[in-house]
Enzyme design. Structure first.
Site, PDB file in Angstrom:
ATOM      1  N   PRO A 160       0.824  -1.220   0.000  1.00 11.43           N
ATOM      2  CA  PRO A 160       0.000   0.000   0.000  1.00 11.43           C
ATOM      3  C   PRO A 160       0.856   1.267   0.000  1.00 11.43           C
ATOM      4  O   PRO A 160       0.374   2.331  -0.373  1.00 11.43           O
ATOM      5  CB  PRO A 160      -0.818  -0.096   1.304  1.00 11.43           C
ATOM      6  CG  PRO A 160      -0.734  -1.535   1.719  1.00 11.43           C
ATOM      7  CD  PRO A 160       0.562  -2.057   1.187  1.00 11.43           C
TER       8      PRO A 160
ATOM      9  N   GLU B 146       0.259  -7.132   8.528  1.00  8.38           N
ATOM     10  CA  GLU B 146       0.349  -5.669   8.470  1.00  8.38           C
ATOM     11  C   GLU B 146       1.407  -5.196   7.479  1.00  8.38           C
ATOM     12  O   GLU B 146       1.431  -4.034   7.083  1.00  8.38           O
ATOM     13  CB  GLU B 146       0.629  -5.089   9.861  1.00  8.38           C
ATOM     14  CG  GLU B 146      -0.566  -5.123  10.787  1.00  8.38           C
ATOM     15  CD  GLU B 146      -1.817  -4.496  10.179  1.00  8.38           C
ATOM     16  OE1 GLU B 146      -1.786  -3.290   9.882  1.00  8.38           O
ATOM     17  OE2 GLU B 146      -2.817  -5.218   9.993  1.00  8.38           O
TER      18      GLU B 146
ATOM     19  N   ARG C  68      -0.673  -9.518 -21.068  1.00 11.74           N
ATOM     20  CA  ARG C  68      -1.455  -9.186 -22.261  1.00 11.74           C
ATOM     21  C   ARG C  68      -0.687  -8.261 -23.201  1.00 11.74           C
ATOM     22  O   ARG C  68      -1.099  -8.060 -24.347  1.00 11.74           O
ATOM     23  CB  ARG C  68      -2.826  -8.630 -21.902  1.00 11.74           C
ATOM     24  CG  ARG C  68      -2.799  -7.477 -20.914  1.00 11.74           C
ATOM     25  CD  ARG C  68      -4.187  -7.027 -20.522  1.00 11.74           C
ATOM     26  NE  ARG C  68      -4.851  -6.361 -21.627  1.00 11.74           N
ATOM     27  CZ  ARG C  68      -5.876  -6.865 -22.303  1.00 11.74           C
ATOM     28  NH1 ARG C  68      -6.388  -8.015 -21.967  1.00 11.74           N
ATOM     29  NH2 ARG C  68      -6.403  -6.212 -23.309  1.00 11.74           N
TER      30      ARG C  68
ATOM     31  N   ASP D 173      -6.123  -0.595 -27.149  1.00  9.34           N
ATOM     32  CA  ASP D 173      -6.717  -0.664 -25.817  1.00  9.34           C
ATOM     33  C   ASP D 173      -6.995   0.709 -25.231  1.00  9.34           C
ATOM     34  O   ASP D 173      -6.305   1.677 -25.518  1.00  9.34           O
ATOM     35  CB  ASP D 173      -5.777  -1.402 -24.862  1.00  9.34           C
ATOM     36  CG  ASP D 173      -6.258  -2.819 -24.592  1.00  9.34           C
ATOM     37  OD1 ASP D 173      -7.481  -3.031 -24.564  1.00  9.34           O
ATOM     38  OD2 ASP D 173      -5.406  -3.683 -24.406  1.00  9.34           O
TER      39      ASP D 173
END
Ligand code: 9D3
Length: 253
Positions: free
Chosen positions: A89, A116, A154, A169
């Protein structure tokens, strides 16, 4: 392309290569997925991979030693110079530009954390860069690792079918996609926009470009921020906004 993943849940992450585009790429050998599990390097009687945080507080932290051993083992199975990336994060936001940079490599490693977080000394000594998927909380790095694997795979030459790759895309062009419709022409009283039935390919291309620009401006103005629009694109956008404005004024018709 060889992608290695350090994870406590290799069976979860390997599922990314079971279906669809990534599944096909793996089957055809375009993608090799490798795993190392820190649990296999936890040498104490209980094979512990986590411990309580120094300084106190809730939750557990992934221990340095099993994680470092798993990362070193993975490094040996990756191409020379392959970067080791941690999903976190606290990382820099992963985006399509990053996916393109990774797709140009021979391989890279991903470290998926649980609890954590991981002992910061792993980041300092064994990780080249931390990546986040965005400002939301998930329970660990596994789903993020699967997503990075999908986004990169991809982009590998030959990974997409002809139809899929002929279609530029969303995001490659820097804009959101235009709306899509398929049969029937009318469903629940809702009709397909007339222009798409016209057979006028130039008008259709113009309409799609206009929709893409308009939707991007309304939903994701941040994407247009640094973009240099052509005179034609500015014109399309003005026309789109004028039409929306007109709709607004005639809502009750
Ligand atoms: C209370 C502080 N939280 C940090 C924001 C604790 C915490 C939440 C989630 C610690 C680790 C995690 C697990 N998440 C990931 O490993 C993760 C993640 C994410 O949660 N969001 C977006 N991208 C990513 S990449 C890895």
């Amino acid at each position: 392309m060889r992608i290695g993943v350090v994870t406590l849940f290799p069976e979860q992450v390997s599922a990314v290569a079971e279906f669809g585009v990534v599944g096909r790429a793996a089957k055809r050998g375009l993608l090799e997925l490798e795993f190392e599990n820190p649990r296999d390097y936890a040498l104490d009687a209980h094979r512990t991979v986590d411990d309580r945080p120094y300084g106190g507080g809730p939750g557990m932290v992934m221990r340095f030693e099993p994680l470092a051993a798993a990362i070193l083992a993975l490094r040996k199975r990756l191409p020379e110079g392959a970067p080791m990336l941690a999903l976190s994060p606290q990382g820099r936001r992963f985006d399509q530009a990053m996916a393109e940079r990774l797709a140009a490599l021979e391989g890279f490693g991903l470290v998926a954390g649980r609890y954590e977080g991981i002992d910061e000394r792993i980041v300092e000594t064994h990780v080249d860069e931390e990546l986040s998927l965005g400002d939301f909380v998930v329970s660990g790095g596994e789903l993020p690792a699967m997503l990075v694997t999908d986004a990169v795979t991809r982009l590998l030459p030959g990974a997409l079918g002809d139809a899929e790759s002929a279609n530029a895309d969303s995001f490659s062009a820097g804009l959101l996609d235009h709306p899509h419709y398929t049969r029937p022409e009318e469903v629940d009283g809702l009709r397909v926009p007339e222009v798409l039935l016209s057979g006028d390919h130039q008008r259709i291309a113009r309409w799609r470009q206009q929709q893409a620009l308009g939707r991007t401006l309304r939903r994701r103005p941040d994407l247009l921020e640094g973009m240099e629009l052509t005179a034609e694109q500015r014109e399309l956008l003005e026309e789109y906004l004028e039409a929306k404005h007109h709709e607004q004024n005639h809502r009750s018709d």
